[in-house]
Write a protein that holds these residues in place. Sequence first.
Motif, PDB file in Angstrom:
ATOM      1  N   VAL A  11       0.838  -1.206   0.000  1.00  0.00           N
ATOM      2  CA  VAL A  11       0.000   0.000   0.000  1.00  0.00           C
ATOM      3  C   VAL A  11       0.869   1.252   0.000  1.00  0.00           C
ATOM      4  CG1 VAL A  11      -1.799   1.265   1.226  1.00  0.00           C
ATOM      5  CG2 VAL A  11      -1.835  -1.236   1.194  1.00  0.00           C
ATOM      6  N   THR A  12       1.955   1.198   0.745  1.00  0.00           N
ATOM      7  CA  THR A  12       2.864   2.339   0.834  1.00  0.00           C
ATOM      8  C   THR A  12       4.015   2.181  -0.150  1.00  0.00           C
ATOM      9  OG1 THR A  12       4.122   1.248   2.597  1.00  0.00           O
ATOM     10  CG2 THR A  12       2.303   2.697   3.258  1.00  0.00           C
ATOM     11  N   PRO A  13       4.620   3.277  -0.598  1.00  0.00           N
ATOM     12  CA  PRO A  13       5.755   3.188  -1.516  1.00  0.00           C
ATOM     13  C   PRO A  13       6.922   2.422  -0.898  1.00  0.00           C
ATOM     14  CG  PRO A  13       4.888   5.430  -1.418  1.00  0.00           C
ATOM     15  CD  PRO A  13       4.223   4.665  -0.320  1.00  0.00           C
ATOM     16  N   VAL A  14       7.657   1.737  -1.756  1.00  0.00           N
ATOM     17  CA  VAL A  14       8.814   0.968  -1.301  1.00  0.00           C
ATOM     18  C   VAL A  14       9.956   1.912  -0.989  1.00  0.00           C
ATOM     19  CG1 VAL A  14      10.481  -0.814  -1.930  1.00  0.00           C
ATOM     20  CG2 VAL A  14       8.108  -1.013  -2.678  1.00  0.00           C
ATOM     21  N   ASN A  15      10.566   1.737   0.182  1.00  0.00           N
ATOM     22  CA  ASN A  15      11.704   2.559   0.572  1.00  0.00           C
ATOM     23  C   ASN A  15      12.980   2.021  -0.067  1.00  0.00           C
ATOM     24  OD1 ASN A  15      10.176   4.255   2.267  1.00  0.00           O
ATOM     25  ND2 ASN A  15      10.308   2.769   3.946  1.00  0.00           N
ATOM     26  N   VAL A  16      13.683   2.896  -0.760  1.00  0.00           N
ATOM     27  CA  VAL A  16      14.932   2.513  -1.413  1.00  0.00           C
ATOM     28  C   VAL A  16      16.103   2.831  -0.496  1.00  0.00           C
ATOM     29  CG1 VAL A  16      16.422   2.847  -3.421  1.00  0.00           C
ATOM     30  CG2 VAL A  16      13.929   2.948  -3.679  1.00  0.00           C
ATOM     31  N   ARG A  17      16.935   1.827  -0.232  1.00  0.00           N
ATOM     32  CA  ARG A  17      18.095   2.014   0.645  1.00  0.00           C
ATOM     33  C   ARG A  17      19.372   1.812  -0.156  1.00  0.00           C
ATOM     34  NH1 ARG A  17      18.411  -2.188   4.184  1.00  0.00           N
ATOM     35  NH2 ARG A  17      16.839  -3.409   3.078  1.00  0.00           N
ATOM     36  N   VAL A  53      18.728  -1.271  -2.487  1.00  0.00           N
ATOM     37  CA  VAL A  53      17.864  -2.323  -1.954  1.00  0.00           C
ATOM     38  C   VAL A  53      16.471  -1.744  -1.779  1.00  0.00           C
ATOM     39  CG1 VAL A  53      17.409  -3.891  -0.041  1.00  0.00           C
ATOM     40  CG2 VAL A  53      19.764  -3.471  -0.772  1.00  0.00           C
ATOM     41  N   ALA A  54      15.481  -2.438  -2.345  1.00  0.00           N
ATOM     42  CA  ALA A  54      14.089  -1.982  -2.215  1.00  0.00           C
ATOM     43  C   ALA A  54      13.205  -3.203  -2.036  1.00  0.00           C
ATOM     44  CB  ALA A  54      13.663  -1.195  -3.455  1.00  0.00           C
ATOM     45  N   GLU A  55      12.811  -3.460  -0.805  1.00  0.00           N
ATOM     46  CA  GLU A  55      11.964  -4.601  -0.477  1.00  0.00           C
ATOM     47  C   GLU A  55      10.624  -4.099   0.062  1.00  0.00           C
ATOM     48  OE1 GLU A  55      12.841  -8.446  -0.243  1.00  0.00           O
ATOM     49  OE2 GLU A  55      13.568  -7.399  -2.016  1.00  0.00           O
ATOM     50  N   PRO A  56       9.506  -4.739  -0.334  1.00  0.00           N
ATOM     51  CA  PRO A  56       8.200  -4.334   0.199  1.00  0.00           C
ATOM     52  C   PRO A  56       8.174  -4.476   1.717  1.00  0.00           C
ATOM     53  CG  PRO A  56       7.950  -5.837  -1.663  1.00  0.00           C
ATOM     54  CD  PRO A  56       9.395  -5.846  -1.288  1.00  0.00           C
ATOM     55  N   SER A  57       7.572  -3.525   2.392  1.00  0.00           N
ATOM     56  CA  SER A  57       7.533  -3.533   3.854  1.00  0.00           C
ATOM     57  C   SER A  57       6.232  -4.102   4.405  1.00  0.00           C
ATOM     58  CB  SER A  57       7.726  -2.117   4.390  1.00  0.00           C
ATOM     59  OG  SER A  57       6.718  -1.249   3.882  1.00  0.00           O
ATOM     60  N   LEU A  58       5.299  -4.464   3.532  1.00  0.00           N
ATOM     61  CA  LEU A  58       3.999  -4.919   3.998  1.00  0.00           C
ATOM     62  C   LEU A  58       4.082  -6.276   4.689  1.00  0.00           C
ATOM     63  CD1 LEU A  58       1.727  -6.438   1.251  1.00  0.00           C
ATOM     64  CD2 LEU A  58       4.160  -6.017   0.858  1.00  0.00           C
ATOM     65  N   VAL A  59       3.168  -6.497   5.618  1.00  0.00           N
ATOM     66  CA  VAL A  59       3.035  -7.773   6.316  1.00  0.00           C
ATOM     67  C   VAL A  59       1.632  -8.293   6.052  1.00  0.00           C
ATOM     68  CG1 VAL A  59       3.079  -8.970   8.531  1.00  0.00           C
ATOM     69  CG2 VAL A  59       4.641  -7.064   8.119  1.00  0.00           C
ATOM     70  N   THR A  60       1.513  -9.546   5.653  1.00  0.00           N
ATOM     71  CA  THR A  60       0.215 -10.154   5.377  1.00  0.00           C
ATOM     72  C   THR A  60       0.200 -11.571   5.914  1.00  0.00           C
ATOM     73  OG1 THR A  60      -1.348 -10.793   3.616  1.00  0.00           O
ATOM     74  CG2 THR A  60       0.995 -10.914   3.098  1.00  0.00           C
ATOM     75  N   ASN A  61      -0.963 -12.087   6.229  1.00  0.00           N
ATOM     76  CA  ASN A  61      -1.079 -13.476   6.652  1.00  0.00           C
ATOM     77  C   ASN A  61      -2.041 -14.241   5.764  1.00  0.00           C
ATOM     78  OD1 ASN A  61      -3.394 -12.251   7.496  1.00  0.00           O
ATOM     79  ND2 ASN A  61      -3.364 -13.058   9.575  1.00  0.00           N
ATOM     80  N   SER A  62      -2.160 -13.813   4.511  1.00  0.00           N
ATOM     81  CA  SER A  62      -3.011 -14.504   3.540  1.00  0.00           C
ATOM     82  C   SER A  62      -2.475 -15.908   3.280  1.00  0.00           C
ATOM     83  CB  SER A  62      -3.047 -13.724   2.226  1.00  0.00           C
ATOM     84  OG  SER A  62      -3.452 -12.399   2.451  1.00  0.00           O
ATOM     85  N   PHE A  63      -3.360 -16.881   3.299  1.00  0.00           N
ATOM     86  CA  PHE A  63      -2.975 -18.274   3.082  1.00  0.00           C
ATOM     87  C   PHE A  63      -3.044 -18.556   1.588  1.00  0.00           C
ATOM     88  CE2 PHE A  63      -1.641 -22.158   4.430  1.00  0.00           C
ATOM     89  CZ  PHE A  63      -2.495 -23.220   4.217  1.00  0.00           C
ATOM     90  N   VAL A  64      -1.969 -18.306   0.879  1.00  0.00           N
ATOM     91  CA  VAL A  64      -1.970 -18.352  -0.570  1.00  0.00           C
ATOM     92  C   VAL A  64      -0.656 -18.914  -1.088  1.00  0.00           C
ATOM     93  CG1 VAL A  64      -1.215 -15.955  -0.666  1.00  0.00           C
ATOM     94  CG2 VAL A  64      -2.240 -16.960  -2.669  1.00  0.00           C
ATOM     95  N   GLY A  65      -0.735 -19.658  -2.189  1.00  0.00           N
ATOM     96  CA  GLY A  65       0.466 -20.204  -2.798  1.00  0.00           C
ATOM     97  C   GLY A  65       0.281 -21.645  -3.224  1.00  0.00           C
TER      98      GLY A  65
END
Length: 518
Positions: free
Chosen positions: A210-216, A229-241
């Motif tokens: 949802v928020t922009p990815v922070n570039v380090r 380095v730019a990794e998504p910071s979101l946390v989810t617990n969706s049971f998917v895959g």
Amino acid sequence: MSSHSCHEVDKAHRKSKKNVGSLESLPLQLQNAYDEQSGAFKNINEIRQTFASKGPKDFQKIRILGRGGVGKVYLVRLKNTDKLFAMKVLKQDEMIQKNKVKRVLTEREILATANHPFIVNLYYSFQTRSRLYFVMDYCAGGEFYRTIQTQPNKCLTEDQIRFYAAEVLLALEYLHMMGFIYRDLKPENILLHASGHIRLTDFDLCKASVTPVNVRVIQSMMGNSVALVAEPSLVTNSFVGTEEYLAPEVIKGRGYRASVDWWTFGILLYEMLYGITPFRGVNRYDTFSKIEKSQLKFPDRQHSSVSKECKNLIRKLLLHDPKKRLGSEHGATEIRAHPFFGKITWPLLLNMTPPLVPTLSGPQDTRYFSNRIVDDEKDAEDLEAIDASSLEANHPFKSFTSLNREREAPVKAASKETEMEKKIYKKKSSKQLSSREAESNSKGAAEEPYKRDSKSHKSLSRSHRSKIKSKLEFSNSEEANVGSKCTKDSVIASSGSQDSDCLIDQKSVVLQKPPHKR
């Protein structure tokens, strides 16, 4: 028409008739709009018309490549050209009925913005009153899973693994920089292009930040330079895959980050190395139990040994603690710096000769796709494209706008072979296929080149859902509300809610005989 295109028209118009050869650098529509007799371009309104959105009637179907529960994939040719594409056709009513509206819109969002050599390109998208269309790269080599299955001992050599793992790694890194967690990496979602390079496909299970990815900016692990380095910071617990590729934190339902993609990347390396996944059980719960509790084991490869660097990389990727997993802190930069990839020259990867190049007799050779797939379409297809802006505000596909990336489509006609294509399209008839390839084709090893879609089945009972929740120890009861759907070679558990992300693509438990046995 954009101001950039108008500028190109004016620039070309000023050139004399002797200099018409320079028009080859212009888009195909502008080349067709040039009148050689008068030495000038046609009416500007006619040129604008050539840039209009495409529709189904602009493409000629050649053959069906694959099919799923809600859609089909065709090999098509853009009329009046020799350009070949793969056209994915989805029925709107089935997408709505099976609660997959959000998934198809997510996939379109990613494909419309992505621009990467190892991610499948979307050139056109449009819709009619009844269907949605994606016109993408045609990857003549088919599913990468089929490629692995046709190799000796159904696995790849370390050099082959290193090359293709590097390409997949760069594709995942790009997705993370865009703010997406892929979550469904597996050989079936990797396509082999006619050039021998791979294309990552099927993005409907991606999770967007949802928020922009922070570039380090960090000190590069491969030298004295710096790295981004730019990794998504979101946390989810969706049971998917996909079941055999699920990370332990996904099964526990306690929340996970982008590091789940590095777990699936480790499983992919293992499967390319041994032809099997490391934690496959006799049933769903046995597989989940092994993923959570079993130690990683490396069986002996009788045909070749496995290097310490390869084993070390897989071990670090398959650590159960996501915080200690390779890539969890600095993303793909950490993984690229591993000694296993020491032989890879990353900036030149696209220019390297792929180890596995499909053997094709011509651009329309479809030997890497099953001939057993039949197009049994009974409904009359609506060929008139519509503008999404004309739809009602509450229409589920209001945001599925038309897309035309003609300037990025293949420029050269497919019938004119370059020197590189002459090497790719070796004059070899289907009768000259190796026994391994012929057997694979006869069995229909690759039923579908794209992500297999599910067939509708009744939802699981409330008691069954409770059993699944207790078995998997979900912490979030809403994420565990699963239903049951089936594919030819997988079982998908999904919730009845359109906005839910609770999906499992299961390989080991099948309700029907799978086309390729794992």
